[in-house]
Write a protein that holds these residues in place. Structure first.
Motif, PDB file in Angstrom:
ATOM      1  N   ILE A  15       0.847  -1.192   0.000  1.00 47.48           N
ATOM      2  CA  ILE A  15       0.000   0.000   0.000  1.00 47.48           C
ATOM      3  C   ILE A  15       0.884   1.243   0.000  1.00 47.48           C
ATOM      4  O   ILE A  15       2.072   1.192   0.339  1.00 47.48           O
ATOM      5  CB  ILE A  15      -0.954   0.071   1.216  1.00 47.48           C
ATOM      6  N   HIS A  16       0.263   2.358  -0.364  1.00 46.76           N
ATOM      7  CA  HIS A  16       0.874   3.680  -0.320  1.00 46.76           C
ATOM      8  C   HIS A  16       0.043   4.498   0.651  1.00 46.76           C
ATOM      9  O   HIS A  16      -1.192   4.409   0.648  1.00 46.76           O
ATOM     10  CB  HIS A  16       0.826   4.294  -1.732  1.00 46.76           C
ATOM     11  N   MET A  17       0.687   5.297   1.468  1.00 43.85           N
ATOM     12  CA  MET A  17      -0.072   6.127   2.395  1.00 43.85           C
ATOM     13  C   MET A  17       0.654   7.440   2.661  1.00 43.85           C
ATOM     14  O   MET A  17       1.889   7.496   2.701  1.00 43.85           O
ATOM     15  CB  MET A  17      -0.346   5.388   3.705  1.00 43.85           C
ATOM     16  N   ILE A  18      -0.146   8.507   2.809  1.00 47.03           N
ATOM     17  CA  ILE A  18       0.377   9.835   3.093  1.00 47.03           C
ATOM     18  C   ILE A  18      -0.203  10.285   4.430  1.00 47.03           C
ATOM     19  O   ILE A  18      -1.437  10.356   4.573  1.00 47.03           O
ATOM     20  CB  ILE A  18      -0.018  10.836   1.984  1.00 47.03           C
ATOM     21  N   PRO A  19       0.638  10.532   5.432  1.00 52.85           N
ATOM     22  CA  PRO A  19       0.128  10.993   6.720  1.00 52.85           C
ATOM     23  C   PRO A  19      -0.785  12.220   6.551  1.00 52.85           C
ATOM     24  O   PRO A  19      -0.478  13.142   5.813  1.00 52.85           O
ATOM     25  CB  PRO A  19       1.404  11.350   7.493  1.00 52.85           C
ATOM     26  N   GLY A  20      -1.900  12.181   7.241  1.00 51.14           N
ATOM     27  CA  GLY A  20      -2.895  13.244   7.084  1.00 51.14           C
ATOM     28  C   GLY A  20      -4.107  12.715   6.353  1.00 51.14           C
ATOM     29  O   GLY A  20      -5.239  12.918   6.798  1.00 51.14           O
ATOM     30  N   PHE A  21      -3.877  12.041   5.229  1.00 50.14           N
ATOM     31  CA  PHE A  21      -4.970  11.311   4.581  1.00 50.14           C
ATOM     32  C   PHE A  21      -5.174   9.994   5.329  1.00 50.14           C
ATOM     33  O   PHE A  21      -6.293   9.614   5.645  1.00 50.14           O
ATOM     34  CB  PHE A  21      -4.658  11.022   3.103  1.00 50.14           C
ATOM     35  N   ALA A  22      -4.087   9.293   5.585  1.00 50.23           N
ATOM     36  CA  ALA A  22      -4.136   8.045   6.356  1.00 50.23           C
ATOM     37  C   ALA A  22      -3.897   8.336   7.829  1.00 50.23           C
ATOM     38  O   ALA A  22      -3.203   9.288   8.187  1.00 50.23           O
ATOM     39  CB  ALA A  22      -3.089   7.071   5.838  1.00 50.23           C
ATOM     40  N   ARG A  23      -4.495   7.513   8.683  1.00 50.10           N
ATOM     41  CA  ARG A  23      -4.308   7.609  10.126  1.00 50.10           C
ATOM     42  C   ARG A  23      -3.440   6.444  10.609  1.00 50.10           C
ATOM     43  O   ARG A  23      -3.278   5.448   9.909  1.00 50.10           O
ATOM     44  CB  ARG A  23      -5.661   7.579  10.850  1.00 50.10           C
ATOM     45  N   LEU A  24      -2.940   6.564  11.809  1.00 47.15           N
ATOM     46  CA  LEU A  24      -2.129   5.475  12.354  1.00 47.15           C
ATOM     47  C   LEU A  24      -2.911   4.171  12.429  1.00 47.15           C
ATOM     48  O   LEU A  24      -2.361   3.091  12.163  1.00 47.15           O
ATOM     49  CB  LEU A  24      -1.608   5.854  13.742  1.00 47.15           C
ATOM     50  N   ASP A  25      -4.195   4.240  12.775  1.00 50.52           N
ATOM     51  CA  ASP A  25      -4.947   2.987  12.887  1.00 50.52           C
ATOM     52  C   ASP A  25      -5.219   2.357  11.525  1.00 50.52           C
ATOM     53  O   ASP A  25      -5.560   1.168  11.446  1.00 50.52           O
ATOM     54  CB  ASP A  25      -6.237   3.176  13.689  1.00 50.52           C
ATOM     55  N   ASP A  26      -5.040   3.119  10.430  1.00 50.98           N
ATOM     56  CA  ASP A  26      -5.128   2.518   9.103  1.00 50.98           C
ATOM     57  C   ASP A  26      -3.990   1.516   8.881  1.00 50.98           C
ATOM     58  O   ASP A  26      -4.151   0.525   8.167  1.00 50.98           O
ATOM     59  CB  ASP A  26      -5.069   3.589   8.014  1.00 50.98           C
TER      60      ASP A  26
END
Length: 337
Positions: free
Chosen positions: A83-94
């Motif tokens: 997966i790809h994730m950007i902090p702010g859009f994604a949360r830690l619990d994601d």
């Protein structure tokens, strides 16, 4: 053969940009079944902007993140799921949710000069046993020395590898080589490269990256991706083989997979360098802005080139799609016409 190169395939994530995040679960399942066993290192799945990014601002995905990941997981047995994730859009619990589903490679990304925003995410993922790529997007916007500074931060947070993303398709082989060579020589973890084809240089840049020391390189089937598309996966693998880099990819199996997938978007959607892509590449504007700029240009009666120029002048970065509307509105006013 020379050094082994891991091939990372974000067709089902970056490619989602090309179809306004509308890939179906059937598309995802069919793609994963077809490429599983071709020797790809990772298949990356999700909304074009990554985990948690489905929104009115960035575009609503056809399916929830969990549905897409669960579908991919059920259809991959020999290829890792990423997966790809950007902090702010994604949360830690994601991160926790993704790991429970069975995601094996997490790419945690920031703008190329803002690695500090990834600290808690990388540390959380690593504490939970994840394999993590620290990602620096829009890497043309920083000098090699500044990129090394930011990459060193992500290495210190615990990242297992660093990936530079030429999100605007603005780099050329020389500037790619300069960046990758410095990071490869100074970091103690692998370095990767993710190219876009706005200037028609994605294959050349990816080859330059590998020759400079990158051991992870990205490619999308038929180049399916944001803007002018990404580095074309099957061509990339053939070129690397031609240059005697071992990828572990069975090119002929990959070609058979393409033939099996003729009816789904990654294969059936033409990927060409359109004039808007060329202009965004020249100005160094994020490839994912293409559809947003086209809509704003039409709505406000402004030439797309002027929007790209203004976005470049204000150093717009991925995730600032809302800025496009304000720029187009301002440019439509008689005082700036």
């Amino acid at each position: 053969m020379t050094a082994a190169i891991a091939i990372h395939d974000p067709t089902l994530r970056d490619g989602n940009h090309a179809v306004s995040h509308s890939l179906s679960l059937e598309d995802i399942a069919a793609y994963c079944r077809a490429v599983d066993g071709c020797g790809l290192s990772v298949v990356e799945v999700g909304h074009g902007n990554g985990l948690g990014a489905s929104s009115l601002q960035l575009g609503l995905a056809r399916h929830a993140d969990t549905e897409m990941l669960e579908t991919a997981r059920a259809n991959l047995s020999r290829t890792r799921l990423g997966i790809h994730m950007i902090p702010g859009f994604a949360r830690l619990d994601d991160i926790d949710t993704a790991l429970r589903i069975g995601v094996e490679v997490l790419r945690i990304a920031s703008h190329c000069t803002e690695a500090s925003v990834t600290e808690s995410y990388i540390e959380h993922a690593r504490a939970n046993g994840a394999y993590v790529h620290g990602v620096l997007m829009m890497c043309h916007m920083a000098s090699p020395e500044r990129l090394l500074e930011e990459a060193t931060k992500q290495q210190g947070y615990g990242a297992n590898a660093i990936v530079l993303m030429d999100s605007a398709g603005h780099l050329d082989p020389d500037s790619t080589r300069e960046r990758i060579a410095l990071l490869s020589s100074e970091l103690s973890i692998p370095v990767g490269f993710h190219g876009h084809n706005n200037l028609g240089l994605a294959i050349a840049n990816s080859l330059a990256a590998v020759q400079a020391g990158a051991t992870i390189v990205d490619g999308c089937m038929r180049g399916f991706g944001a803007g002018a598309g990404n580095t074309q996966l099957e061509t990339l693998c053939a070129v690397l083989e031609r240059y005697r880099f071992a990828t572990g990819v069975d090119i002929f199996a990959l070609c058979r997979a393409i033939e099996q997938l003729e009816s789904i978007a990654p294969v059936s959607t033409p990927t060409v360098v359109k004039t808007a892509n060329l202009i965004s590449g020249l100005y160094g504007v994020c490839s994912g802005f293409e559809k947003h700029v086209a809509r704003a240009a039409s709505e406000f009666g402004v030439e797309p080139r002027r929007i790209y120029e203004a976005l470049a002048q204000c150093n717009a970065v991925a995730g600032q799609e809302d800025l496009i509307i304000s720029v187009a509105s301002r440019l439509s006013q008689p005082s700036v016409a």
